[in-house]
Scaffold this motif. Structure first.
Motif, PDB file in Angstrom:
ATOM      1  N   GLU A   1      61.589  18.820 -19.589  1.00  0.00           N
ATOM      2  CA  GLU A   1      61.128  19.005 -18.212  1.00  0.00           C
ATOM      3  C   GLU A   1      59.629  19.354 -18.202  1.00  0.00           C
ATOM      4  N   SER A   2      59.195  20.149 -19.168  1.00  0.00           N
ATOM      5  CA  SER A   2      57.773  20.517 -19.261  1.00  0.00           C
ATOM      6  C   SER A   2      56.909  19.294 -19.522  1.00  0.00           C
ATOM      7  N   ARG A   3      57.375  18.424 -20.399  1.00  0.00           N
ATOM      8  CA  ARG A   3      56.638  17.190 -20.693  1.00  0.00           C
ATOM      9  C   ARG A   3      56.556  16.319 -19.452  1.00  0.00           C
ATOM     10  N   LYS A   4      57.670  16.165 -18.755  1.00  0.00           N
ATOM     11  CA  LYS A   4      57.712  15.365 -17.530  1.00  0.00           C
ATOM     12  C   LYS A   4      56.720  15.919 -16.501  1.00  0.00           C
ATOM     13  N   ASN A   5      56.725  17.236 -16.314  1.00  0.00           N
ATOM     14  CA  ASN A   5      55.813  17.863 -15.355  1.00  0.00           C
ATOM     15  C   ASN A   5      54.351  17.675 -15.767  1.00  0.00           C
ATOM     16  N   ALA A   6      54.077  17.778 -17.064  1.00  0.00           N
ATOM     17  CA  ALA A   6      52.714  17.586 -17.560  1.00  0.00           C
ATOM     18  C   ALA A   6      52.241  16.162 -17.269  1.00  0.00           C
ATOM     19  N   LEU A   7      53.118  15.185 -17.460  1.00  0.00           N
ATOM     20  CA  LEU A   7      52.761  13.791 -17.197  1.00  0.00           C
ATOM     21  C   LEU A   7      52.527  13.547 -15.703  1.00  0.00           C
ATOM     22  N   ILE A   8      53.315  14.180 -14.868  1.00  0.00           N
ATOM     23  CA  ILE A   8      53.136  14.044 -13.410  1.00  0.00           C
ATOM     24  C   ILE A   8      51.790  14.630 -12.985  1.00  0.00           C
ATOM     25  N   VAL A   9      51.492  15.832 -13.467  1.00  0.00           N
ATOM     26  CA  VAL A   9      50.216  16.473 -13.111  1.00  0.00           C
ATOM     27  C   VAL A   9      49.043  15.656 -13.649  1.00  0.00           C
ATOM     28  N   PHE A  10      49.198  15.077 -14.842  1.00  0.00           N
ATOM     29  CA  PHE A  10      48.155  14.211 -15.380  1.00  0.00           C
ATOM     30  C   PHE A  10      47.879  13.052 -14.420  1.00  0.00           C
ATOM     31  N   GLY A  11      48.944  12.412 -13.959  1.00  0.00           N
ATOM     32  CA  GLY A  11      48.791  11.290 -13.034  1.00  0.00           C
ATOM     33  C   GLY A  11      48.128  11.698 -11.724  1.00  0.00           C
ATOM     34  N   ILE A  12      48.493  12.856 -11.215  1.00  0.00           N
ATOM     35  CA  ILE A  12      47.904  13.345  -9.964  1.00  0.00           C
ATOM     36  C   ILE A  12      46.409  13.591 -10.133  1.00  0.00           C
ATOM     37  N   GLN A  13      46.035  14.285 -11.220  1.00  0.00           N
ATOM     38  CA  GLN A  13      44.614  14.583 -11.395  1.00  0.00           C
ATOM     39  C   GLN A  13      43.823  13.306 -11.640  1.00  0.00           C
ATOM     40  N   LEU A  14      44.408  12.334 -12.336  1.00  0.00           N
ATOM     41  CA  LEU A  14      43.701  11.084 -12.600  1.00  0.00           C
ATOM     42  C   LEU A  14      43.477  10.310 -11.298  1.00  0.00           C
ATOM     43  N   ALA A  15      44.476  10.314 -10.420  1.00  0.00           N
ATOM     44  CA  ALA A  15      44.331   9.659  -9.113  1.00  0.00           C
ATOM     45  C   ALA A  15      43.248  10.348  -8.279  1.00  0.00           C
ATOM     46  N   LEU A  16      43.234  11.674  -8.304  1.00  0.00           N
ATOM     47  CA  LEU A  16      42.209  12.424  -7.572  1.00  0.00           C
ATOM     48  C   LEU A  16      40.822  12.159  -8.150  1.00  0.00           C
ATOM     49  N   ASN A  17      40.733  12.074  -9.461  1.00  0.00           N
ATOM     50  CA  ASN A  17      39.470  11.774 -10.132  1.00  0.00           C
ATOM     51  C   ASN A  17      38.960  10.406  -9.668  1.00  0.00           C
ATOM     52  N   PHE A  18      39.847   9.447  -9.644  1.00  0.00           N
ATOM     53  CA  PHE A  18      39.514   8.089  -9.214  1.00  0.00           C
ATOM     54  C   PHE A  18      38.987   8.090  -7.777  1.00  0.00           C
ATOM     55  N   LEU A  19      39.669   8.805  -6.913  1.00  0.00           N
ATOM     56  CA  LEU A  19      39.328   8.844  -5.498  1.00  0.00           C
ATOM     57  C   LEU A  19      37.960   9.471  -5.250  1.00  0.00           C
ATOM     58  N   TRP A  20      37.595  10.472  -6.036  1.00  0.00           N
ATOM     59  CA  TRP A  20      36.357  11.206  -5.783  1.00  0.00           C
ATOM     60  C   TRP A  20      35.119  10.306  -5.798  1.00  0.00           C
ATOM     61  N   SER A  21      35.019   9.454  -6.782  1.00  0.00           N
ATOM     62  CA  SER A  21      33.848   8.577  -6.881  1.00  0.00           C
ATOM     63  C   SER A  21      33.695   7.713  -5.633  1.00  0.00           C
ATOM     64  N   PHE A  22      34.798   7.240  -5.111  1.00  0.00           N
ATOM     65  CA  PHE A  22      34.735   6.411  -3.916  1.00  0.00           C
ATOM     66  C   PHE A  22      34.332   7.237  -2.700  1.00  0.00           C
ATOM     67  N   LEU A  23      34.889   8.433  -2.570  1.00  0.00           N
ATOM     68  CA  LEU A  23      34.533   9.275  -1.429  1.00  0.00           C
ATOM     69  C   LEU A  23      33.056   9.639  -1.437  1.00  0.00           C
ATOM     70  N   PHE A  24      32.554  10.034  -2.595  1.00  0.00           N
ATOM     71  CA  PHE A  24      31.172  10.502  -2.666  1.00  0.00           C
ATOM     72  C   PHE A  24      30.181   9.347  -2.719  1.00  0.00           C
ATOM     73  N   PHE A  25      30.346   8.451  -3.663  1.00  0.00           N
ATOM     74  CA  PHE A  25      29.341   7.422  -3.887  1.00  0.00           C
ATOM     75  C   PHE A  25      29.493   6.196  -2.982  1.00  0.00           C
ATOM     76  N   TYR A  26      30.707   5.711  -2.835  1.00  0.00           N
ATOM     77  CA  TYR A  26      30.899   4.478  -2.080  1.00  0.00           C
ATOM     78  C   TYR A  26      30.890   4.731  -0.568  1.00  0.00           C
ATOM     79  N   PHE A  27      31.671   5.730  -0.125  1.00  0.00           N
ATOM     80  CA  PHE A  27      31.752   6.033   1.300  1.00  0.00           C
ATOM     81  C   PHE A  27      30.682   7.024   1.763  1.00  0.00           C
TER      82      PHE A  27
END
Length: 158
Positions: free
Chosen positions: A75-101
């Motif tokens: 369960e800990s591994r599963k949760n770690a992978l989920i949080v990894f995906g969330i932070q990576l998506a947020l990381n991706f979004l930031w560049s677009f919000l700041f630089f592109y938009f």
């Protein structure tokens, strides 16, 4: 078995590096136009540092992902992978919000959420593999610096 581990390692590296590469296009577009015209705080690093720094951080994310992926299923591994995906998506979004938009205010809110997600990733990773969690500390520090930079820009510190 060794080949499978090598392939898994490469996939774990490619995932964050690809996300970084795609968001890098938004960054380059913004740097070449809007970002070059705004006032920046005195502690703004030179533009050339960002690409090698982010490449290194994305590679470190990939190594951490690999260490978590190779850990026994739990369960800990599963949760770690989920949080990894969330932070990576947020990381991706930031560049677009700041630089592109060109939305520094919204980007500040988003980077605050990203910072929390990175901290959570460190905590969740450490529950599974201490090294994987500790590897993410430079990432948290860099995003902390970027957050300070963004606040300084918004309040116009010369």
């Amino acid at each position: 078995m060794v080949m499978k581990k090598i392939i898994t390692f490469l996939i774990c590296l490619i995932i964050p590096l690809a996300v970084g590469g795609i968001s890098g296009f938004a960054t380059v577009t913004g740097i070449e136009s809007w970002y070059s015209t705004i006032n920046k705080p005195f502690f703004n690093p030179p533009n050339w540092i960002f690409a090698p720094m982010w490449t290194t951080l994305y590679a470190i994310m990939g190594v951490g992902l690999y260490l978590i992926w190779q850990s026994p299923k739990s369960e800990s591994r599963k949760n770690a992978l989920i949080v990894f995906g969330i932070q990576l998506a947020l990381n991706f979004l930031w560049s677009f919000l700041f630089f592109y938009f060109e939305s520094p205010g919204i980007a500040l809110i988003e980077i605050s959420v990203l910072w929390i997600a990175i901290l959570m990733m460190i905590v969740f990773f450490r529950k599974v593999n201490i090294t994987a969690g500790n590897l993410q500390i430079p990432y948290l520090l860099w995003v902390s610096f970027a957050s300070c930079h963004l606040v300084a820009k918004l309040i116009s510190i010369p």
